[in-house]
Design a protein around this motif. Structure first.
Motif, PDB file in Angstrom:
ATOM      1  N   VAL A 172      -8.472   9.709   5.264  1.00 17.80           N
ATOM      2  CA  VAL A 172      -8.987   7.843   6.309  1.00 17.80           C
ATOM      3  C   VAL A 172     -10.168   7.810   6.325  1.00 17.80           C
ATOM      4  CG1 VAL A 172      -8.024   6.564   8.046  1.00 17.80           C
ATOM      5  CG2 VAL A 172      -6.378   8.117   6.029  1.00 17.80           C
ATOM      6  N   LYS A 173     -11.112   7.454   6.144  1.00 17.69           N
ATOM      7  CA  LYS A 173     -12.171   6.868   6.962  1.00 17.69           C
ATOM      8  C   LYS A 173     -12.022   6.546   8.252  1.00 17.69           C
ATOM      9  CE  LYS A 173     -14.864   8.002   3.736  1.00 17.69           C
ATOM     10  NZ  LYS A 173     -15.191   9.825   3.569  1.00 17.69           N
ATOM     11  N   SER A 174     -12.937   6.670   9.788  1.00 18.58           N
ATOM     12  CA  SER A 174     -12.409   5.622  10.716  1.00 18.58           C
ATOM     13  C   SER A 174     -13.956   5.961  11.053  1.00 18.58           C
ATOM     14  CB  SER A 174     -11.786   7.422  11.704  1.00 18.58           C
ATOM     15  OG  SER A 174     -11.999   8.224  12.189  1.00 18.58           O
ATOM     16  N   ASP A 206      -5.904  -4.947   0.153  1.00 14.50           N
ATOM     17  CA  ASP A 206      -6.475  -4.045  -1.182  1.00 14.50           C
ATOM     18  C   ASP A 206      -6.596  -3.150   0.230  1.00 14.50           C
ATOM     19  OD1 ASP A 206      -6.566  -5.052  -3.788  1.00 14.50           O
ATOM     20  OD2 ASP A 206      -7.595  -6.390  -3.102  1.00 14.50           O
ATOM     21  N   VAL A 207      -7.560  -3.382   1.515  1.00 16.71           N
ATOM     22  CA  VAL A 207      -7.866  -2.814   2.118  1.00 16.71           C
ATOM     23  C   VAL A 207      -7.242  -2.859   3.943  1.00 16.71           C
ATOM     24  CG1 VAL A 207     -10.148  -1.724   3.004  1.00 16.71           C
ATOM     25  CG2 VAL A 207     -10.545  -1.827   1.427  1.00 16.71           C
ATOM     26  N   ALA A 208      -6.148  -1.609   4.249  1.00 20.11           N
ATOM     27  CA  ALA A 208      -5.985  -2.129   5.533  1.00 20.11           C
ATOM     28  C   ALA A 208      -7.021  -1.567   6.735  1.00 20.11           C
ATOM     29  CB  ALA A 208      -4.502  -1.578   5.570  1.00 20.11           C
ATOM     30  N   ALA A 234      -1.187   7.452   8.066  1.00 14.83           N
ATOM     31  CA  ALA A 234      -2.305   8.293   6.998  1.00 14.83           C
ATOM     32  C   ALA A 234      -1.303   8.800   5.942  1.00 14.83           C
ATOM     33  CB  ALA A 234      -3.393   8.727   7.326  1.00 14.83           C
ATOM     34  N   ARG A 235      -0.346   9.577   6.445  1.00 12.79           N
ATOM     35  CA  ARG A 235      -0.278  10.798   5.658  1.00 12.79           C
ATOM     36  C   ARG A 235       0.385   9.767   4.285  1.00 12.79           C
ATOM     37  NH1 ARG A 235       4.828  12.608   5.140  1.00 12.79           N
ATOM     38  NH2 ARG A 235       5.366  11.833   6.556  1.00 12.79           N
ATOM     39  N   VAL A 240      -8.919   2.140   6.256  1.00 14.31           N
ATOM     40  CA  VAL A 240      -9.465   2.975   7.591  1.00 14.31           C
ATOM     41  C   VAL A 240      -9.500   2.845   9.083  1.00 14.31           C
ATOM     42  CG1 VAL A 240     -12.046   1.739   8.466  1.00 14.31           C
ATOM     43  CG2 VAL A 240     -11.147   1.304   6.267  1.00 14.31           C
ATOM     44  N   GLY A 241      -9.194   3.595   9.291  1.00 13.30           N
ATOM     45  CA  GLY A 241      -8.620   3.903  11.104  1.00 13.30           C
ATOM     46  C   GLY A 241      -9.513   3.149  12.235  1.00 13.30           C
TER      47      GLY A 241
END
Length: 160
Positions: free
Chosen positions: A96-98, A48-50, A63-64, A78-79
């Motif tokens: 994308v949050k980082s 669900d979250v990478a 990300a694109r 998440v980066g």
């Protein structure tokens, strides 16, 4: 879990356009392997979250594609930047949050040498041992990481 290896190729080293006769090994395909597996695993509903641990700006393309194909399906990316690096600024363009890891974040993840699992003692494999005299951040005075010795080791000896 399957490990997909990239590969290394020799490249000639040049100075001012002149071959030095020396070679260096350059990694190839790792970034594309990571990108493809991240997208395919998302399409196959593996996560669900990478978390994408990389400071490589080539991963902005990942990300694109993620934002176009997986974010609409409820997936999140998440980066994560390694210590002393930052995530590519292009991530934010695609929502994308980082976050950035610190050396202390990594040190907090060192497995204890002995664990108990369902009442059974489990020993940490020796290949996972931290350097000799290393001290877990929680056991250090005031939780601060020690200054490394001049020789470049990443911790100081434990005081008796």
């Amino acid at each position: 879990m399957e490990i997909i290896n990239g590969h290394y190729v020799p490249e000639n080293i040049e100075e001012n356009g002149i071959a030095t006769g020396q070679t260096k090994w350059t990694e190839k395909q790792t970034d594309i392997n990571v990108a493809l597996e991240l997208i395919l695993d998302g399409l196959n509903d593996v996560y669900d979250v990478a978390l994408l641990l990389s400071a490589d700006t080539d991963q902005v393309a990942t990300a694109r594609v993620f934002s176009q194909s997986l974010h609409p399906k409820g997936k999140m990316l998440v980066g994560v930047a390694p210590p002393d690096r930052s995530a590519p600024s292009g991530y934010s363009k695609y929502g994308v949050k980082s976050v950035s890891l610190t050396q202390q974040d990594i040190e907090r993840c060192v497995i204890n040498d002995r664990l108990t699992l369902n009442g059974v003692p489990v020993l940490r494999p020796t290949e996972y041992d931290p350097p000799k005299n290393w001290m877990h951040p929680d056991d250090r005075p005031r939780g601060k990481p020690p200054r490394p010795p001049k020789k470049g080791s990443w911790s100081k000896p434990i005081r008796s």
